[in-house]
Design a protein around this motif. Structure first.
Motif, PDB file in Angstrom:
ATOM      1  N   PHE A 127     -32.495   3.813  20.700  1.00 29.63           N
ATOM      2  CA  PHE A 127     -31.702   3.825  19.476  1.00 29.63           C
ATOM      3  C   PHE A 127     -32.340   4.739  18.437  1.00 29.63           C
ATOM      4  CE2 PHE A 127     -30.265   1.944  15.415  1.00 29.63           C
ATOM      5  CZ  PHE A 127     -28.901   2.055  15.595  1.00 29.63           C
ATOM      6  N   ALA A 128     -33.651   4.685  18.316  1.00 27.47           N
ATOM      7  CA  ALA A 128     -34.354   5.548  17.366  1.00 27.47           C
ATOM      8  C   ALA A 128     -34.213   7.017  17.757  1.00 27.47           C
ATOM      9  CB  ALA A 128     -35.827   5.159  17.301  1.00 27.47           C
ATOM     10  N   ARG A 129     -34.292   7.315  19.035  1.00 25.03           N
ATOM     11  CA  ARG A 129     -34.121   8.704  19.466  1.00 25.03           C
ATOM     12  C   ARG A 129     -32.715   9.206  19.139  1.00 25.03           C
ATOM     13  NH1 ARG A 129     -37.222   6.991  23.970  1.00 25.03           N
ATOM     14  NH2 ARG A 129     -35.342   6.745  25.242  1.00 25.03           N
ATOM     15  N   LEU A 130     -31.723   8.340  19.331  1.00 22.48           N
ATOM     16  CA  LEU A 130     -30.342   8.724  19.049  1.00 22.48           C
ATOM     17  C   LEU A 130     -30.168   9.101  17.586  1.00 22.48           C
ATOM     18  CD1 LEU A 130     -27.354   8.867  20.045  1.00 22.48           C
ATOM     19  CD2 LEU A 130     -27.149   6.477  19.314  1.00 22.48           C
ATOM     20  N   LEU A 131     -30.610   8.244  16.671  1.00 23.89           N
ATOM     21  CA  LEU A 131     -30.456   8.534  15.244  1.00 23.89           C
ATOM     22  C   LEU A 131     -31.284   9.747  14.834  1.00 23.89           C
ATOM     23  CD1 LEU A 131     -30.413   5.022  13.504  1.00 23.89           C
ATOM     24  CD2 LEU A 131     -28.493   6.415  14.294  1.00 23.89           C
ATOM     25  N   SER A 132     -32.473   9.870  15.410  1.00 24.58           N
ATOM     26  CA  SER A 132     -33.333  11.003  15.050  1.00 24.58           C
ATOM     27  C   SER A 132     -32.710  12.337  15.423  1.00 24.58           C
ATOM     28  CB  SER A 132     -34.697  10.862  15.732  1.00 24.58           C
ATOM     29  OG  SER A 132     -35.386   9.725  15.269  1.00 24.58           O
ATOM     30  N   ASN A 133     -31.882  12.350  16.451  1.00 34.36           N
ATOM     31  CA  ASN A 133     -31.237  13.597  16.881  1.00 34.36           C
ATOM     32  C   ASN A 133     -30.196  14.085  15.884  1.00 34.36           C
ATOM     33  OD1 ASN A 133     -32.693  13.874  19.250  1.00 34.36           O
ATOM     34  ND2 ASN A 133     -31.204  12.735  20.476  1.00 34.36           N
ATOM     35  N   TYR A 134     -29.722  13.205  15.005  1.00 32.00           N
ATOM     36  CA  TYR A 134     -28.609  13.568  14.127  1.00 32.00           C
ATOM     37  C   TYR A 134     -28.996  13.676  12.652  1.00 32.00           C
ATOM     38  CZ  TYR A 134     -25.159  13.056  17.835  1.00 32.00           C
ATOM     39  OH  TYR A 134     -24.420  13.235  18.977  1.00 32.00           O
ATOM     40  N   LEU A 135     -30.036  12.956  12.232  1.00 36.49           N
ATOM     41  CA  LEU A 135     -30.314  12.797  10.807  1.00 36.49           C
ATOM     42  C   LEU A 135     -31.535  13.591  10.362  1.00 36.49           C
ATOM     43  CD1 LEU A 135     -29.800   8.937  10.798  1.00 36.49           C
ATOM     44  CD2 LEU A 135     -28.306  10.579   9.629  1.00 36.49           C
ATOM     45  N   ASP A 136     -31.631  13.804   9.042  1.00 37.94           N
ATOM     46  CA  ASP A 136     -32.813  14.421   8.446  1.00 37.94           C
ATOM     47  C   ASP A 136     -33.736  13.413   7.788  1.00 37.94           C
ATOM     48  OD1 ASP A 136     -32.008  17.213   8.933  1.00 37.94           O
ATOM     49  OD2 ASP A 136     -30.420  16.786   7.482  1.00 37.94           O
ATOM     50  N   PHE A 137     -33.207  12.232   7.443  1.00 37.77           N
ATOM     51  CA  PHE A 137     -33.976  11.269   6.664  1.00 37.77           C
ATOM     52  C   PHE A 137     -33.333   9.901   6.835  1.00 37.77           C
ATOM     53  CE2 PHE A 137     -35.195   9.680   2.195  1.00 37.77           C
ATOM     54  CZ  PHE A 137     -36.514   9.416   2.547  1.00 37.77           C
ATOM     55  N   LEU A 138     -34.164   8.870   6.848  1.00 39.79           N
ATOM     56  CA  LEU A 138     -33.678   7.494   7.013  1.00 39.79           C
ATOM     57  C   LEU A 138     -34.369   6.599   5.996  1.00 39.79           C
ATOM     58  CD1 LEU A 138     -32.272   5.177   8.696  1.00 39.79           C
ATOM     59  CD2 LEU A 138     -34.381   5.097  10.037  1.00 39.79           C
ATOM     60  N   VAL A 139     -33.574   5.792   5.282  1.00 38.37           N
ATOM     61  CA  VAL A 139     -34.095   4.820   4.329  1.00 38.37           C
ATOM     62  C   VAL A 139     -33.601   3.434   4.728  1.00 38.37           C
ATOM     63  CG1 VAL A 139     -34.139   4.049   1.926  1.00 38.37           C
ATOM     64  CG2 VAL A 139     -34.169   6.494   2.451  1.00 38.37           C
ATOM     65  N   THR A 140     -34.516   2.488   4.771  1.00 43.44           N
ATOM     66  CA  THR A 140     -34.147   1.115   5.116  1.00 43.44           C
ATOM     67  C   THR A 140     -35.054   0.152   4.362  1.00 43.44           C
ATOM     68  OG1 THR A 140     -33.658  -0.394   6.951  1.00 43.44           O
ATOM     69  CG2 THR A 140     -35.679   0.931   7.130  1.00 43.44           C
ATOM     70  N   ILE A 141     -34.781  -1.142   4.517  1.00 42.43           N
ATOM     71  CA  ILE A 141     -35.580  -2.175   3.870  1.00 42.43           C
ATOM     72  C   ILE A 141     -36.215  -3.064   4.933  1.00 42.43           C
ATOM     73  CG2 ILE A 141     -35.522  -4.216   2.379  1.00 42.43           C
ATOM     74  CD1 ILE A 141     -33.362  -2.950   0.760  1.00 42.43           C
ATOM     75  N   ASP A 142     -37.523  -3.169   4.901  1.00 44.27           N
ATOM     76  CA  ASP A 142     -38.292  -4.084   5.755  1.00 44.27           C
ATOM     77  C   ASP A 142     -37.716  -4.234   7.157  1.00 44.27           C
ATOM     78  OD1 ASP A 142     -40.105  -4.501   3.782  1.00 44.27           O
ATOM     79  OD2 ASP A 142     -39.431  -6.499   3.234  1.00 44.27           O
ATOM     80  N   PRO A 143     -37.759  -3.182   7.976  1.00 43.08           N
ATOM     81  CA  PRO A 143     -37.332  -3.340   9.363  1.00 43.08           C
ATOM     82  C   PRO A 143     -38.289  -4.280  10.091  1.00 43.08           C
ATOM     83  CG  PRO A 143     -38.470  -1.266   9.090  1.00 43.08           C
ATOM     84  CD  PRO A 143     -38.325  -1.851   7.711  1.00 43.08           C
ATOM     85  N   HIS A 144     -37.822  -4.848  11.169  1.00 45.33           N
ATOM     86  CA  HIS A 144     -38.631  -5.822  11.906  1.00 45.33           C
ATOM     87  C   HIS A 144     -39.706  -5.076  12.706  1.00 45.33           C
ATOM     88  CE1 HIS A 144     -39.387  -9.789  13.610  1.00 45.33           C
ATOM     89  NE2 HIS A 144     -39.553  -9.194  14.773  1.00 45.33           N
ATOM     90  N   LEU A 145     -40.843  -4.876  12.082  1.00 44.95           N
ATOM     91  CA  LEU A 145     -41.971  -4.209  12.741  1.00 44.95           C
ATOM     92  C   LEU A 145     -42.946  -5.263  13.230  1.00 44.95           C
ATOM     93  CD1 LEU A 145     -42.598  -1.293  10.209  1.00 44.95           C
ATOM     94  CD2 LEU A 145     -41.412  -1.179  12.417  1.00 44.95           C
ATOM     95  N   HIS A 146     -43.106  -5.317  14.532  1.00 43.94           N
ATOM     96  CA  HIS A 146     -44.048  -6.289  15.113  1.00 43.94           C
ATOM     97  C   HIS A 146     -44.927  -5.565  16.116  1.00 43.94           C
ATOM     98  CE1 HIS A 146     -45.940  -9.846  16.382  1.00 43.94           C
ATOM     99  NE2 HIS A 146     -45.130 -10.174  17.365  1.00 43.94           N
ATOM    100  N   ARG A 147     -44.470  -5.436  17.331  1.00 43.90           N
ATOM    101  CA  ARG A 147     -45.264  -4.687  18.312  1.00 43.90           C
ATOM    102  C   ARG A 147     -45.153  -3.186  18.073  1.00 43.90           C
ATOM    103  NH1 ARG A 147     -44.081  -9.638  20.631  1.00 43.90           N
ATOM    104  NH2 ARG A 147     -41.912  -9.146  20.158  1.00 43.90           N
ATOM    105  N   ILE A 148     -44.028  -2.733  17.524  1.00 39.89           N
ATOM    106  CA  ILE A 148     -43.939  -1.383  16.974  1.00 39.89           C
ATOM    107  C   ILE A 148     -44.428  -1.478  15.540  1.00 39.89           C
ATOM    108  CG2 ILE A 148     -42.374   0.471  16.283  1.00 39.89           C
ATOM    109  CD1 ILE A 148     -40.574  -0.335  18.650  1.00 39.89           C
ATOM    110  N   HIS A 149     -45.530  -0.810  15.230  1.00 39.35           N
ATOM    111  CA  HIS A 149     -46.190  -1.021  13.947  1.00 39.35           C
ATOM    112  C   HIS A 149     -45.675  -0.100  12.847  1.00 39.35           C
ATOM    113  CE1 HIS A 149     -49.153  -2.474  17.000  1.00 39.35           C
ATOM    114  NE2 HIS A 149     -49.125  -3.511  16.189  1.00 39.35           N
ATOM    115  N   SER A 150     -45.004   0.975  13.221  1.00 42.31           N
ATOM    116  CA  SER A 150     -44.519   1.943  12.240  1.00 42.31           C
ATOM    117  C   SER A 150     -43.263   2.604  12.789  1.00 42.31           C
ATOM    118  CB  SER A 150     -45.591   2.999  11.962  1.00 42.31           C
ATOM    119  OG  SER A 150     -45.056   4.095  11.260  1.00 42.31           O
ATOM    120  N   LEU A 151     -42.325   2.928  11.900  1.00 39.42           N
ATOM    121  CA  LEU A 151     -41.134   3.644  12.362  1.00 39.42           C
ATOM    122  C   LEU A 151     -41.485   4.998  12.951  1.00 39.42           C
ATOM    123  CD1 LEU A 151     -38.445   2.911   9.595  1.00 39.42           C
ATOM    124  CD2 LEU A 151     -38.712   1.836  11.836  1.00 39.42           C
TER     125      LEU A 151
END
Length: 294
Positions: free
Chosen positions: A110-134
């Motif tokens: 899902f992250a690869r898909l959005l990264s292919n289309y966008l220049d910048f992403l803003v969100t609020i407190d994503p669920h970061l657990h085993r993935i420590h950083s976006l």
């Protein structure tokens, strides 16, 4: 040049607040469905050489993804200088590990898909657990708006002698930060999850906190079983009726009504819900305004 802000199938109240904070022009989209349910989309705003912000809240994302990709691709073809996505709730972050053989770790594709289309992403407190950083899964610049200062401001205004409680170790990052911002005590409990709706919570002795108001804080309230189990045990410990605060209030099935029987239920405005009392619009606008200027 002021940015264009397009609201794609998301909360019109928050979209309007964002436009006001950003002094942005409303982007006009003409969207409908063909008889076979394929999406028709047309942009009726001049986006030539303009920064464009798409507000698309990716809570319940599956019906929004294709229109989102079509919109962003069309903005680029029509000459937008750059395109950002603001999504208060970032979906597909919870499945961050292959727990069973053959499972899709959907946070990554899902992250690869959005990264292919966008220049910048803003969100609020994503669920970061085993993935420590976006940055581990997104290849574009991202900005995480922290809800802790917003929650701390609300609690500091409305509640005397708060005692912050985290229902499990994953919640410690939110509970500790909110408590420290207003110099209040906090405790983190231990959770044993037996299933999606079956949890055990080990509550420490709370005898020294009888005069405090308990406040449970977590990033996502979905089934609410963790919160509900904890609240019931707090009541048995003799504490005052407390508060249940979630950054993202999903409230599946009867979770909201069941929680209301045990506590006052508060959420931020990342997902539209009657419990929304903490406004996130100004905080979201800050990184978007800077991005539009750069």
């Amino acid at each position: 040049m002021n940015p264009l802000l397009f609201n794609l199938n998301s909360d019109p109240v928050l979209a309007s607040q964002l436009r006001a904070h950003l002094d942005a022009e409303e982007g006009v989209i003409n969207q409908r469905y063909f008889p076979d349910q394929e999406t028709y989309l047309r942009i009726d705003s001049n986006c030539q050489e303009r920064p464009c912000i798409v507000y698309c809240n990716l809570y319940q994302p599956n019906d929004k993804i294709m229109p989102l990709l079509f919109l962003v691709e069309t903005l680029r073809e029509l000459g937008a200088s750059k395109v950002a996505l603001v999504t208060p709730y970032l979906s597909y972050m919870r499945q961050d590990k292959r727990f069973l053989p053959g499972e899709c770790v959907n946070a990554r594709p899902f992250a690869r898909l959005l990264s292919n289309y966008l220049d910048f992403l803003v969100t609020i407190d994503p669920h970061l657990h085993r993935i420590h950083s976006l940055d581990e899964v997104y290849s574009i610049p991202t900005h995480i708006v922290k809800a802790a200062p917003l929650i701390a401001d609300w609690v500091g205004t409305h509640i005397k002698q708060p005692l912050f409680l985290g229902p499990d170790s994953e919640s410690e990052q939110w509970v500790s930060e909110v408590a420290q911002l207003i110099d209040a005590p906090f405790l983190v409990m231990e959770k044993n999850r037996k299933g999606d709706r079956d949890v055990e919570i080990n509550v420490p002795s709370l005898k020294t906190w009888k005069d405090h108001t308990p406040i449970l804080v977590d990033d996502i309230i979905s089934s609410g079983r963790t919160m509900l189990t904890t609240l019931m045990q707090l009541r048995q410990s003799g504490l005052n009726r407390g508060y249940c605060i979630g950054v993202h209030g999903i409230f599946a099935d009867n979770a909201y009504s069941e929680l209301q029987e045990e506590a006052e239920v508060i959420s931020t405005s990342t997902i539209p819900h009657p419990s929304n009392q903490i406004d996130v619009s100004a905080a979201l606008a800050v990184p978007l305004a800077q991005w539009a200027k750069d």
